[in-house]
Design an enzyme around this catalytic site. Structure first.
Site, short mmCIF file in Angstrom:
data_model
loop_
_atom_site.label_atom_id
_atom_site.label_comp_id
_atom_site.label_asym_id
_atom_site.label_seq_id
_atom_site.Cartn_x
_atom_site.Cartn_y
_atom_site.Cartn_z
CG ASP A 229 105.73 -35.05 -25.44
OD1 ASP A 229 105.27 -35.18 -24.85
OD2 ASP A 229 106.93 -34.07 -25.79
CE LYS B 49 106.60 -40.80 -22.24
NZ LYS B 49 106.94 -40.04 -23.35
N GLY C 183 103.65 -34.88 -19.45
CA GLY C 183 101.94 -34.69 -20.95
C GLY C 183 101.63 -35.58 -20.88
CG HIS C 184 102.19 -39.44 -20.14
ND1 HIS C 184 102.49 -41.29 -19.72
CD2 HIS C 184 103.22 -38.91 -20.81
CE1 HIS C 184 103.54 -40.44 -19.53
NE2 HIS C 184 104.03 -39.27 -20.41
CD GLN D 259 109.57 -37.35 -17.45
OE1 GLN D 259 110.43 -38.41 -17.59
NE2 GLN D 259 108.48 -36.35 -17.77
P1 GDP Z 1 103.75 -39.50 -24.62
O1 GDP Z 1 103.99 -38.38 -23.18
O2 GDP Z 1 104.51 -39.62 -24.86
O3 GDP Z 1 102.12 -40.10 -23.97
O4 GDP Z 1 102.83 -38.46 -25.72
P2 GDP Z 1 102.14 -36.52 -25.59
O5 GDP Z 1 101.11 -37.41 -25.72
O6 GDP Z 1 102.77 -35.78 -25.25
O7 GDP Z 1 101.57 -36.85 -27.58
C1 GDP Z 1 101.63 -37.23 -28.48
C2 GDP Z 1 100.13 -36.30 -28.75
O8 GDP Z 1 99.84 -37.66 -30.12
C3 GDP Z 1 99.03 -36.81 -28.44
O9 GDP Z 1 98.47 -35.55 -28.69
C4 GDP Z 1 97.96 -37.96 -28.94
O10 GDP Z 1 97.12 -37.58 -28.80
C5 GDP Z 1 99.15 -37.82 -29.92
N1 GDP Z 1 98.31 -38.96 -30.82
C6 GDP Z 1 99.84 -40.10 -30.04
N2 GDP Z 1 99.70 -41.25 -31.88
C7 GDP Z 1 98.83 -41.14 -32.25
C8 GDP Z 1 98.85 -41.14 -33.93
O11 GDP Z 1 99.80 -42.30 -34.28
N3 GDP Z 1 98.39 -40.13 -34.41
C9 GDP Z 1 98.43 -38.88 -34.34
N4 GDP Z 1 97.51 -38.30 -35.15
N5 GDP Z 1 98.20 -38.57 -32.84
C10 GDP Z 1 98.43 -39.24 -31.90
P1 IMO Z 2 107.05 -36.93 -21.81
O1 IMO Z 2 106.55 -37.90 -20.71
C1 IMO Z 2 108.86 -33.71 -23.75
C2 IMO Z 2 112.03 -31.77 -21.21
C3 IMO Z 2 112.03 -30.06 -21.35
C4 IMO Z 2 113.33 -29.45 -21.11
C5 IMO Z 2 113.85 -30.73 -20.57
C6 IMO Z 2 114.05 -30.81 -18.91
O2 IMO Z 2 105.54 -36.41 -21.32
O3 IMO Z 2 106.94 -37.49 -22.97
P2 IMO Z 2 112.94 -31.18 -16.76
O4 IMO Z 2 111.28 -30.29 -16.16
O5 IMO Z 2 112.31 -32.26 -16.64
O6 IMO Z 2 114.16 -30.50 -15.57
O7 IMO Z 2 112.56 -30.38 -18.45
O8 IMO Z 2 112.64 -32.51 -20.34
N1 IMO Z 2 111.31 -32.86 -20.70
C7 IMO Z 2 110.10 -33.52 -21.65
N2 IMO Z 2 109.94 -33.44 -22.92
N3 IMO Z 2 108.25 -34.99 -22.77
C8 IMO Z 2 107.82 -34.82 -22.11
O9 IMO Z 2 107.34 -35.45 -21.23
C9 IMO Z 2 109.35 -34.21 -21.03
N4 IMO Z 2 109.59 -34.08 -19.76
C10 IMO Z 2 110.73 -33.65 -19.86
O10 IMO Z 2 111.35 -29.92 -21.97
O11 IMO Z 2 113.66 -29.88 -22.80
MG MG Z 3 103.56 -35.91 -23.18
#
Ligand code: GDP
Ligand code: IMO
Ligand code: MG
Length: 429
Positions: free
Chosen positions: A13, A16, A40-41, A225
């Protein structure tokens, strides 16, 4: 002939998806190489917000090809749901631009049932998985009994394999976990339906990527991840079951190291983690709420996949150094810098203290890691809103110093600093 890699530098999170979207306009192919719909991206483009779990974030860019590589574990039901959601938003998801590697492993309902049953049995020691069947699917893969995507192209073989697969899991579910068995006939029928819809997407992924590279195209490997969730190098057993690191790109797409050019580590300006496991710089109370947010903003720290509140803490440079060692980062990209505006003093963890001694490497023993205390360096904060910054000098001096501190500590140049979730809210270096 180039592969660039986007790697999660912390526990996932980091943003990416958002950075992949940013880079996608300059590449020909975006490929996922590990994980499944535990990812979850989130990508924000104007009024639209895309939440992608399986399909590479490149899909949002017209003309970019997307590949789900062999290192991924794919739940066909989730794949079809995600396709439908994208189509509703007018995105072209045809098999002409989206490919699934024939040796990608499939996630079935019995993997999900096993994931839930195992977590329930672990009780207080639960990992906090996303309950998407990820661990059991990889377990079957390395146990050499998994189902691969190529089966979707041979319906008769698929029906027999799915039946035998569910029956095998039913035995474990009922005898070991005391759970209800699943209906193997029903699941086989579901898979026959998935096969009809998904078969056109299945290709030889290695051949596809090789052909793209031979044509001098640029491939972007989109990490899922984060490095600290890596099954080998993360905080085992509180990890996922795959290799989200640069090494995972090579096996997860079927390429050699010589074609890799940039390895961009994406790091949040603070730390977050979903699920259980050690977290040395974790905060609680009001300080945690300040970083997490209340959930009122879409970017607040609540899981994209499960909606769980994320655990949050100060930036941990020990983690980023570990990530650099494991991935040979060529660049570091800092996200969510805007969230730190208004905090007077910013503690940044530069080393740990273990039993009274300063240490500079992360202990692999969970017990030792649990006893580690952060050693902080205090950096001055800034008051200004930074969401409008587009060049380094647009940032307040202390914000510039904050990102420079990260880059200097690692000895890795910055590629971007993200100052908001929108496409254009970024400082290019
Ligand atoms: P990922 O799993 O690495 O793709 O990240 P996620 O999408 O799960 O979580 C990142 C969250 O931060 C999302 O809601 C993005 O829209 C948000 N986000 C990404 N970059 C920024 C930033 O520079 N500032 C803010 N406020 N939000 C951001
Ligand atoms: P993105 O791509 C954050 C965490 C779960 C748990 C551990 C194992 O959005 O960054 P699993 O279901 O993979 O067996 O769970 O890994 N986890 C993540 N945490 N972002 C993710 O993906 C994750 N994918 C798995 O919360 O701690
Ligand atoms: Mg994510």
């Amino acid at each position: 002939m180039t592969v660039d890699i986007v790697i999660g530098a912390q526990w996932g999170d980091e943003g990416k998806g958002r950075i992949t979207d940013l880079l996608a306009s300059q590449v020909d192919v975006v490929a996922r190489f590990s994980g499944g719909d535990n990812a979850g991206h989130t990508v924000s483009v104007g009024e639209e917000t895309f939440k992608l779990h399986l399909i590479p974030s490149g899909i949002i860019h017209d003309g970019v090809m997307c590949v789900i590589g062999n290192g991924v574990v794919l739940n066909p039901a989730v794949f079809l749901r995600e396709l439908a959601g994208l189509e509703e938003k007018g995105v072209d998801t045809s098999p002409e631009r989206l490919k699934i590697s024939a040796n990608t492993h499939l996630i079935t309902p019995s993997h999900i049932a096993m994931d839930k049953a195992k977590e329930a049995q672990r009780g207080a020691g639960a990992i906090g998985t996303t309950q998407r069947g990820i661990g059991p699917a990889y377990l079957d893969k390395v146990g050499r009994i998994g189902l691969r995507a190529h089966l979707l192209t041979t319906p008769e073989e698929l029906a027999d394999e799915v039946q035998a697969h569910v029956q095998r899991h039913n035995q474990i579910l009922t005898e070991i976990y005391g759970a209800e068995p699943l209906n193997a006939d029903e699941i086989a029928a579901q898979f026959a339906d998935y096969a009809q819809k998904i078969a056109p997407y299945v290709v030889d992924g290695v051949e596809f990527i090789d052909a793209a590279l031979q044509e001098d195209k640029v491939v972007l490997a989109e990490g899922a991840q984060g490095t600290m969730l890596d099954v080998d190098h993360g905080t085992y057993p509180f990890v996922t079951s795959s290799s989200p690191t640069a090494g995972g790109v090579l096996t997860g797409l079927g390429i050699g190291p010589k074609v890799v050019d940039r390895v961009i580590g994406v790091a949040k300006a603070f730390s977050s983690r979903v699920g259980a496991g050690p977290f040395v710089t974790e905060l609680d109370g009001d300080q945690a709420l300040r970083l997490r947010g209340t959930g009122a903003n879409p970017w607040d720290e609540y899981g994209t996949t499960t909606g769980r509140p994320r655990r949050v803490g100060w930036l941990d440079l020990m983690i980023l150094r570990h990530t650099h060692r494991l991935n040979s980062l060529t660049h570091i990209c800092v996200t969510k810098l805007d969230i730190l505006s208004g905090i007077k003093e910013l503690p940044v963890c530069v080393a740990y203290e273990l039993d009274g001694k300063r240490i500079e490497s992360i202990p692999y023993s969970l017990d030792e890691l649990g006893r580690c205390q952060p050693i902080y360096e205090l950096l001055p904060g800034w008051e200004e809103d930074v969401t409008g910054a587009r060049t380094l000098t647009d940032l307040p001096a202390n914000a510039q110093a904050y990102v420079a501190f990260i880059s200097d500590y690692l000895g890795v140049p910055l590629s971007h600093v993200s100052v908001g979730p929108e496409r254009d809210q970024v400082v290019h270096m």
